[in-house]
Design an enzyme around this catalytic site. Structure first.
Site, PDB file in Angstrom:
ATOM      1  CB  SER A 102      -2.273 -16.453  -8.561  1.00 58.85           C
ATOM      2  OG  SER A 102      -2.011 -15.572  -7.494  1.00 58.85           O
ATOM      3  CD  GLU A 115      -2.423  -7.741 -11.031  1.00 60.80           C
ATOM      4  OE1 GLU A 115      -2.857  -8.074  -9.922  1.00 60.80           O
ATOM      5  OE2 GLU A 115      -2.083  -6.583 -11.320  1.00 60.80           O
ATOM      6  N   GLY A 149     -11.099   1.209  -8.270  1.00 56.24           N
ATOM      7  CA  GLY A 149     -10.364   1.933  -9.313  1.00 56.24           C
ATOM      8  C   GLY A 149      -9.843   3.251  -8.766  1.00 56.24           C
ATOM      9  CG  ASP A 150      -6.067   4.368  -8.389  1.00 55.91           C
ATOM     10  OD1 ASP A 150      -6.358   4.548  -7.186  1.00 55.91           O
ATOM     11  OD2 ASP A 150      -5.206   3.572  -8.777  1.00 55.91           O
ATOM     12  CB  ALA A 184     -14.243  -1.911  -3.683  1.00 59.85           C
ATOM     13  CE1 TYR A 236      -4.478  -0.684  -2.352  1.00 57.60           C
ATOM     14  CE2 TYR A 236      -6.492  -1.249  -1.152  1.00 57.60           C
ATOM     15  CZ  TYR A 236      -5.828  -0.951  -2.335  1.00 57.60           C
ATOM     16  OH  TYR A 236      -6.538  -0.938  -3.521  1.00 57.60           O
ATOM     17  CG  HIS A 294      -6.353   3.111  -0.544  1.00 57.60           C
ATOM     18  ND1 HIS A 294      -6.737   4.414  -0.745  1.00 57.60           N
ATOM     19  CD2 HIS A 294      -6.345   2.521  -1.761  1.00 57.60           C
ATOM     20  CE1 HIS A 294      -6.979   4.594  -2.040  1.00 57.60           C
ATOM     21  NE2 HIS A 294      -6.748   3.464  -2.678  1.00 57.60           N
ATOM     22  CE  LYS A 319     -11.968  -3.599   0.029  1.00 55.14           C
ATOM     23  NZ  LYS A 319     -11.047  -3.068  -1.006  1.00 55.14           N
ATOM     24  CD  GLN A 328      -0.569  -1.695  -4.199  1.00 56.32           C
ATOM     25  OE1 GLN A 328      -0.234  -2.511  -5.035  1.00 56.32           O
ATOM     26  NE2 GLN A 328      -1.264  -0.601  -4.484  1.00 56.32           N
ATOM     27  CD  GLN A 385       9.349  -1.562 -11.420  1.00 56.85           C
ATOM     28  OE1 GLN A 385      10.310  -2.094 -10.870  1.00 56.85           O
ATOM     29  NE2 GLN A 385       8.516  -2.220 -12.190  1.00 56.85           N
ATOM     30  CG  PHE A 410       6.232   0.627  -7.555  1.00 50.09           C
ATOM     31  CD1 PHE A 410       5.507   1.065  -8.641  1.00 50.09           C
ATOM     32  CD2 PHE A 410       6.679  -0.671  -7.540  1.00 50.09           C
ATOM     33  CE1 PHE A 410       5.234   0.225  -9.705  1.00 50.09           C
ATOM     34  CE2 PHE A 410       6.414  -1.531  -8.597  1.00 50.09           C
ATOM     35  CZ  PHE A 410       5.697  -1.079  -9.682  1.00 50.09           C
ATOM     36  CG  HIS A 433      -1.545 -12.160  -7.009  1.00 47.63           C
ATOM     37  ND1 HIS A 433      -2.189 -12.920  -7.956  1.00 47.63           N
ATOM     38  CD2 HIS A 433      -1.691 -10.868  -7.412  1.00 47.63           C
ATOM     39  CE1 HIS A 433      -2.725 -12.136  -8.871  1.00 47.63           C
ATOM     40  NE2 HIS A 433      -2.430 -10.880  -8.570  1.00 47.63           N
TER      41      HIS A 433
HETATM   42  P1  FAD Z   1     -11.989   0.693  -1.784  1.00 47.65           P
HETATM   43  O1  FAD Z   1     -12.028  -0.587  -1.047  1.00 47.65           O
HETATM   44  O2  FAD Z   1     -13.298   1.296  -2.177  1.00 47.65           O
HETATM   45  O3  FAD Z   1     -11.149   1.737  -0.899  1.00 47.65           O
HETATM   46  C1  FAD Z   1     -10.676   2.947  -1.441  1.00 47.65           C
HETATM   47  C2  FAD Z   1     -10.420   3.956  -0.331  1.00 47.65           C
HETATM   48  O4  FAD Z   1     -11.668   4.427   0.178  1.00 47.65           O
HETATM   49  C3  FAD Z   1      -9.666   3.416   0.865  1.00 47.65           C
HETATM   50  O5  FAD Z   1      -8.849   4.444   1.367  1.00 47.65           O
HETATM   51  C4  FAD Z   1     -10.760   3.070   1.865  1.00 47.65           C
HETATM   52  O6  FAD Z   1     -10.300   3.122   3.209  1.00 47.65           O
HETATM   53  C5  FAD Z   1     -11.765   4.176   1.589  1.00 47.65           C
HETATM   54  N1  FAD Z   1     -13.169   3.824   1.814  1.00 47.65           N
HETATM   55  C6  FAD Z   1     -13.777   2.646   1.540  1.00 47.65           C
HETATM   56  N2  FAD Z   1     -15.106   2.731   1.814  1.00 47.65           N
HETATM   57  C7  FAD Z   1     -15.329   3.988   2.274  1.00 47.65           C
HETATM   58  C8  FAD Z   1     -16.475   4.706   2.710  1.00 47.65           C
HETATM   59  N3  FAD Z   1     -17.705   4.132   2.754  1.00 47.65           N
HETATM   60  N4  FAD Z   1     -16.342   6.007   3.092  1.00 47.65           N
HETATM   61  C9  FAD Z   1     -15.127   6.606   3.059  1.00 47.65           C
HETATM   62  N5  FAD Z   1     -13.995   5.983   2.662  1.00 47.65           N
HETATM   63  C10 FAD Z   1     -14.094   4.690   2.264  1.00 47.65           C
HETATM   64  N6  FAD Z   1      -6.889  -0.640 -10.250  1.00 47.65           N
HETATM   65  C11 FAD Z   1      -7.381  -0.685 -11.516  1.00 47.65           C
HETATM   66  O7  FAD Z   1      -7.686   0.343 -12.076  1.00 47.65           O
HETATM   67  N7  FAD Z   1      -7.527  -1.874 -12.175  1.00 47.65           N
HETATM   68  C12 FAD Z   1      -7.195  -3.062 -11.606  1.00 47.65           C
HETATM   69  O8  FAD Z   1      -7.356  -4.111 -12.234  1.00 47.65           O
HETATM   70  C13 FAD Z   1      -6.663  -3.055 -10.277  1.00 47.65           C
HETATM   71  N8  FAD Z   1      -6.301  -4.200  -9.652  1.00 47.65           N
HETATM   72  C14 FAD Z   1      -5.841  -4.156  -8.361  1.00 47.65           C
HETATM   73  C15 FAD Z   1      -5.510  -5.351  -7.705  1.00 47.65           C
HETATM   74  C16 FAD Z   1      -5.024  -5.337  -6.405  1.00 47.65           C
HETATM   75  C17 FAD Z   1      -4.679  -6.634  -5.724  1.00 47.65           C
HETATM   76  C18 FAD Z   1      -4.846  -4.095  -5.732  1.00 47.65           C
HETATM   77  C19 FAD Z   1      -4.298  -4.061  -4.334  1.00 47.65           C
HETATM   78  C20 FAD Z   1      -5.190  -2.901  -6.354  1.00 47.65           C
HETATM   79  C21 FAD Z   1      -5.683  -2.910  -7.664  1.00 47.65           C
HETATM   80  N9  FAD Z   1      -6.047  -1.738  -8.336  1.00 47.65           N
HETATM   81  C22 FAD Z   1      -6.524  -1.791  -9.620  1.00 47.65           C
HETATM   82  C23 FAD Z   1      -5.878  -0.425  -7.683  1.00 47.65           C
HETATM   83  C24 FAD Z   1      -7.156   0.001  -6.950  1.00 47.65           C
HETATM   84  O9  FAD Z   1      -8.210   0.185  -7.858  1.00 47.65           O
HETATM   85  C25 FAD Z   1      -6.841   1.321  -6.226  1.00 47.65           C
HETATM   86  O10 FAD Z   1      -5.908   1.112  -5.206  1.00 47.65           O
HETATM   87  C26 FAD Z   1      -8.042   2.092  -5.715  1.00 47.65           C
HETATM   88  O11 FAD Z   1      -7.607   3.396  -5.313  1.00 47.65           O
HETATM   89  C27 FAD Z   1      -8.745   1.471  -4.528  1.00 47.65           C
HETATM   90  O12 FAD Z   1      -9.456   0.365  -4.882  1.00 47.65           O
HETATM   91  P2  FAD Z   1     -10.177  -0.541  -3.759  1.00 47.65           P
HETATM   92  O13 FAD Z   1     -10.986  -1.528  -4.482  1.00 47.65           O
HETATM   93  O14 FAD Z   1      -9.195  -0.998  -2.762  1.00 47.65           O
HETATM   94  O15 FAD Z   1     -11.136   0.594  -3.110  1.00 47.65           O
END
Ligand code: FAD
Length: 290
Positions: A14, A16, A107-108, A124, A144, A148, A164, A175, A211, A215, A265
């Site tokens: 795949s 991206e 998201g960040d 998420a 990750y 993360h 999740k 990641q 880069q 990263f 991917h």
């Molecule tokens: P989560 O799964 O919510 O985790 C985030 C952090 O919170 C982690 O440290 C986790 O351990 C912690 N956590 C989770 N649940 C809890 C809880 N209940 N209490 C306390 N801590 C908790 N970003 C974009 O903006 N757009 C994109 O399209 C995009 N695509 C991506 C695709 C991939 C394959 C990857 C790996 C990342 C992508 N990202 C994207 C980046 C991502 O949004 C960031 O890394 C973001 O900081 C974390 O997203 P997540 O969905 O993993 O978050």
């Protein structure tokens, strides 16, 4: 396409993409999509800005890539800047485009204007639970291998990852990473934590020193000495850098598949050349005996 099933039964390739901002970038992306379509990818994914300002760019691009290019789509959906109502509207848009695969993300926070932040979501897992309840989507999540950046430890991150998966993520995409041992260690720890969904490794060839620095700082991924030395050696020589970095990523890709990864991917940055070269190297090479 039943992606979780496909990941369990075959080798998935795949790519991206991200939504382009200018006409020139759009033309280049469409060209890239055509060239990569010739490699018969299982799906392409389209990122979504976590700012929350432009979610329909992703929806529209997904629709075009599916309807006009005949590609299978995974739409990224971030939740940090959205209310539940907005998420439901975006999901309606995806369903109208017949997009049923969603990579559900948080998201960040630094991309979200704090004044504009009105989210119903913090993580998420909450989005995944909502989408699962809503129905009609096959759901994936991010993971990750080196943890993360916000997580206190890999173990703590994996415990959250389990939430999740329990909420409805049927597969995970990693990641990017440059040292496969992190991926395989992660798989072991995830399995020990009761996570059994397929984990698709995300790969990207580095294209330059700057880069690499970005990263390592932003994503906190490890750059092995061999890779660092090569990037330093070829800095300023475009062809040399391309060859080195494609060769490194191809070796990494082959070792991942030989080690049992369910596919690859590739983070393309909307360009086709490196992705084509890597897949040619990987698909052309005989697989190691199991
Ligand atoms: P989560 O799964 O919510 O985790 C985030 C952090 O919170 C982690 O440290 C986790 O351990 C912690 N956590 C989770 N649940 C809890 C809880 N209940 N209490 C306390 N801590 C908790 N970003 C974009 O903006 N757009 C994109 O399209 C995009 N695509 C991506 C695709 C991939 C394959 C990857 C790996 C990342 C992508 N990202 C994207 C980046 C991502 O949004 C960031 O890394 C973001 O900081 C974390 O997203 P997540 O969905 O993993 O978050």
């Amino acid at each position: 396409m039943n992606l979780p099933e496909r990941l369990r039964t075959g080798t998935v390739y795949s790519f991206e993409f991200y939504p382009p901002k200018t006409a020139e970038d759009t033309a280049r992306l469409f060209n890239t999509a055509l060239e990569l379509k010739a490699l018969s990818p299982d799906f392409v994914s389209v990122t979504n800005s976590s700012s929350g300002v432009t979610p329909y760019r992703t929806v529209a691009l997904c629709g075009v890539l599916k309807a006009q290019f005949g590609l299978e789509i995974v739409a990224h959906l971030t939740c940090l800047a959205h209310t539940r109502r907005e998420i439901a509207e975006i999901c309606d848009g995806l369903k109208k485009m017949d997009i049923t695969n969603v990579l559900a993300l948080r998201g960040d926070p630094h991309n979200v204007d704090s004044g504009a932040r009105r989210s119903d979501y913090s993580y998420a897992a909450q989005l995944i639970a909502d989408l699962k309840r809503e129905g009609g989507f096959s759901l994936g999540g991010a993971c990750y291998p080196e943890k993360h950046p916000e997580a206190a430890s890999l173990e703590a991150d994996i415990a959250r990852l389990r939430e999740k998966v329990d909420a409805g993520a049927e597969y995970l995409i990693t990641q990017l990473f440059f040292d496969n041992s992190y991926y395989f260690r992660f798989l072991e720890k995830a399995a020990a934590a009761g996570i059994s969904v397929p984990v698709l490794p995300g790969l990207m060839p580095l294209t330059g020193y700057k880069q690499m620095q970005n990263f390592t700082k932003m994503m906190q991924v490890t750059v092995p000495d061999e890779l660092r030395r090569g990037i330093e050696r070829w800095e300023g020589d475009k062809d040399g850098m391309f060859k080195f970095s494609v060769e490194y990523a191809s070796r990494q890709a082959r070792a991942l598949l030989d080690g049992g990864a369910p596919g690859l991917h590739l983070y393309t940055l909307n360009r086709s050349r490196a992705a084509i070269a890597i897949l040619k190297n990987v698909k052309g090479a005989p697989r190691a005996a199991a």
